[in-house]
Design a protein around this motif. Structure first.
Motif, PDB file in Angstrom:
ATOM      1  N   VAL A   1     -15.381 -10.824   4.699  1.00  0.00           N
ATOM      2  CA  VAL A   1     -14.798 -11.270   3.426  1.00  0.00           C
ATOM      3  C   VAL A   1     -13.291 -11.264   3.604  1.00  0.00           C
ATOM      4  O   VAL A   1     -12.716 -10.263   4.025  1.00  0.00           O
TER       5      VAL A   1
ATOM      6  N   LYS B   1      -9.001 -23.097  -5.866  1.00  0.00           N
ATOM      7  CA  LYS B   1      -7.868 -22.282  -5.421  1.00  0.00           C
ATOM      8  C   LYS B   1      -6.974 -23.208  -4.574  1.00  0.00           C
ATOM      9  O   LYS B   1      -6.520 -24.217  -5.081  1.00  0.00           O
TER      10      LYS B   1
ATOM     11  N   ILE C   1     -12.381  -9.074  -6.448  1.00  0.00           N
ATOM     12  CA  ILE C   1     -11.604 -10.307  -6.500  1.00  0.00           C
ATOM     13  C   ILE C   1     -10.878 -10.448  -7.823  1.00  0.00           C
ATOM     14  O   ILE C   1      -9.848 -11.071  -7.938  1.00  0.00           O
TER      15      ILE C   1
HETATM   16  C1  LIG Z   1     -11.891 -15.999  -5.492  1.00  0.00           C
HETATM   17  C2  LIG Z   1     -12.873 -15.401  -4.548  1.00  0.00           C
HETATM   18  C3  LIG Z   1     -14.257 -15.440  -4.812  1.00  0.00           C
HETATM   19  C4  LIG Z   1     -14.796 -16.030  -6.087  1.00  0.00           C
HETATM   20  O1  LIG Z   1     -14.581 -17.400  -6.139  1.00  0.00           O
HETATM   21  P1  LIG Z   1     -14.730 -18.192  -7.546  1.00  0.00           P
HETATM   22  O2  LIG Z   1     -14.598 -19.618  -7.166  1.00  0.00           O
HETATM   23  O3  LIG Z   1     -13.660 -17.688  -8.425  1.00  0.00           O
HETATM   24  O4  LIG Z   1     -16.085 -17.870  -8.073  1.00  0.00           O
HETATM   25  C5  LIG Z   1     -15.105 -14.900  -3.890  1.00  0.00           C
HETATM   26  N1  LIG Z   1     -14.642 -14.334  -2.758  1.00  0.00           N
HETATM   27  C6  LIG Z   1     -13.325 -14.275  -2.459  1.00  0.00           C
HETATM   28  C7  LIG Z   1     -12.883 -13.629  -1.178  1.00  0.00           C
HETATM   29  C8  LIG Z   1     -12.394 -14.811  -3.348  1.00  0.00           C
HETATM   30  O5  LIG Z   1     -11.084 -14.744  -3.075  1.00  0.00           O
END
Ligand SMILES: *Cc1c(COP(=O)(O)O)cnc(C)c1O
Length: 463
Positions: free
Chosen positions: A223, A293, A178
């Motif tokens: 994922v 995000k 990531i």
């Molecule tokens: C960004 C992301 C994470 C981590 O998330 P954080 O909030 O930055 O800890 C985990 N899995 C995926 C698929 C991501 O895009």
């Protein structure tokens, strides 16, 4: 040699400077030890400049430098910057700016006591999760919800609870990194589960998962490959097919979405970003996503899903290690309420930025250009693109109108100008592209316009 040592002898002593009117004021304002250190540093700098052939600076200049250093030393180390890069969710710049309401909610809760873990009705101990649980259930359609300090923690916690010591089946196309060193296979190993990779990088079918099932299987994991795009001869298994297979074998499915996008991204001219609502509707048992995000809230990890699995996750000892704090909870609740009231696109900064029209952006950059031209700074406008960033919607762009400064018309190297802009009390972060310095109005908050223009004017005239 003679000239240099004559000039060196002209330098005042530390004491002379400290006893001057300005020196006394600096001692009073910043304490004597700090003023003394700054004056010493200023003299040391002057000494090395004199050795390099520069004449001895006047006393006021020596004190002015000391004062500047003292002022810089007083600035908070972590401070606001103006993001003129056009990358909306910029992890290095703190990801999502909070809405006004979220900021006020943080302020209210931070300044005093709160009912963080206290049931007001019965006057007894309560759970911090319940401040957002009902909202998250309502917004995603899930039976239950939990929150952690970020999504990496949510994934680690959920895997540790559901699959420690057993096998987790995942497609080879989803073993992603990531960023910041967060690699899915490493997190899986850390949670004590065993990775069973199936399929190939570009194609994984439901049959690949079915063949890999065994009595040691604990979970099927999807994922979302949130920060890269594959095209060409590709195939991935839809979530509902995974759910159907898993549930036939009494196994849960977990979906790590990365970005928690509650709105329909396609309505904003972007590719479709999978939503938590869709994952829940497809029957996923555990769904994880980030708070900062595309949700546009504070750094947080959100877990929604089935009641029984989430109850087990809530009791895991790691829950305490990754728990969310009260300020984050306050901001998260306020952010989620924007979605509940259907006002997210107008109130949540990142969605306002995504929704900003090219006309609005052109009006702002031409407003900047007019002000700069009035100071004889030859700024021009240039069509360009903004990006989502933060590992969300890779490859997706939004058309924008940039302010452009060409190397040929700037009185110093562009790299120097961009550094000067970065070193301002409120740093201005720009994009350097070949021989042009670019500033994108999309990611600059409205209230920062004046500061941005005056910053550019100052650094230009300060050559
Ligand atoms: C960004 C992301 C994470 C981590 O998330 P954080 O909030 O930055 O800890 C985990 N899995 C995926 C698929 C991501 O895009």
């Amino acid at each position: 040699m003679g000239v240099n040592s004559d000039q060196l002898r002209l330098l005042p002593s530390v004491d002379e400077l400290l006893q001057s009117a300005t020196g006394k004021r600096l001692s009073e304002q910043y304490t004597r030890p700090l003023a003394l250190a700054a004056i010493r540093a200023s003299l040391a700098q002057a000494r090395s400049e004199i050795r390099a052939g520069v004449p001895c600076p006047p006393q006021e200049a020596l004190l002015a430098r000391a004062e500047q250093a003292l002022q810089r030393g007083q600035q908070p180390h972590l401070r606001p910057v103006i993001n003129a890069t056009g990358v909306i969710i910029n992890t290095n710049l703190g990801r999502a700016p909070l809405s006004q309401q979220a900021v006020e909610a943080v302020q209210r809760v931070a300044a005093g006591y709160s009912n963080l873990e206290y049931e007001l009705e019965g006057g007894e101990r309560g759970s911090r999760h319940r401040h957002v649980e009902a909202l998250l259930r309502e917004l995603t359609g899930a039976q239950a919800a939990l929150v952690t300090n970020n999504n990496a923690a949510a994934v680690l916690l959920a895997l540790s609870t559901v699959a420690a010591g057993r096998e987790v089946i995942i497609s080879r196309g989803q073993l992603v990194e990531i960023g910041g060193g967060f690699r899915v296979p490493d997190v899986m190993r850390q949670s004590g589960c065993q990775l069973v990779e199936v399929g190939t990088t570009n194609r994984t079918r439901i049959g690949d998962y079915a063949t890999a099932l065994s009595e040691r299987t604990a979970l099927l994991l999807r994922v979302h490959p949130s920060n890269f795009v594959m095209s060409g001869f590709i195939e991935s298994t839809p979530l509902n097919a995974l759910v159907e297979l898993a549930h036939r074998h009494n196994l849960p499915v977990m979906d790590d979405l990365g970005s928690g996008c509650l709105l329909a991204s396609e309505a904003y001219g972007l590719a479709h970003e999978p939503t938590p609502q869709e994952s829940i509707a497809a029957g996923a048992d555990v769904v994880c996503f980030s708070g900062d995000k595309l949700l546009g809230g504070p750094q947080a990890g959100i877990i929604v899903g089935k009641q029984d699995v989430l109850a087990r996750i809530a009791k895991h000892p790691l829950m305490r290690a990754v728990r969310i704090d009260k300020m984050t909870l306050a901001a998260l609740e306020a952010t989620l309420r924007h979605y509940q009231r259907h006002e997210a696109p107008s109130h949540i900064p990142i969605w306002r930025m995504i929704a900003a029209s090219t006309e609005t952006l052109a009006r702002r950059s031409s407003h900047w250009a007019t002000h700069l031209q009035a100071h004889n700074i030859p700024a021009r406008l240039q069509r360009g693109i903004s990006t989502i960033g933060g590992g969300s919607l890779p490859g997706e762009t939004l058309p924008t109108m940039l302010l452009a400064l060409d190397a040929a018309s700037v009185p110093m190297p562009l790299a120097d100008l961009s550094q000067r802009l970065r070193l301002r009390p409120t740093p201005i972060i720009t994009r350097l592209h070949h021989d042009t310095l670019l500033l994108d109005p999309r990611t600059v908050l409205d209230e920062q316009d004046e500061e941005l223009v005056s910053g550019l004017v100052e650094e230009f005239s300060n050559k």
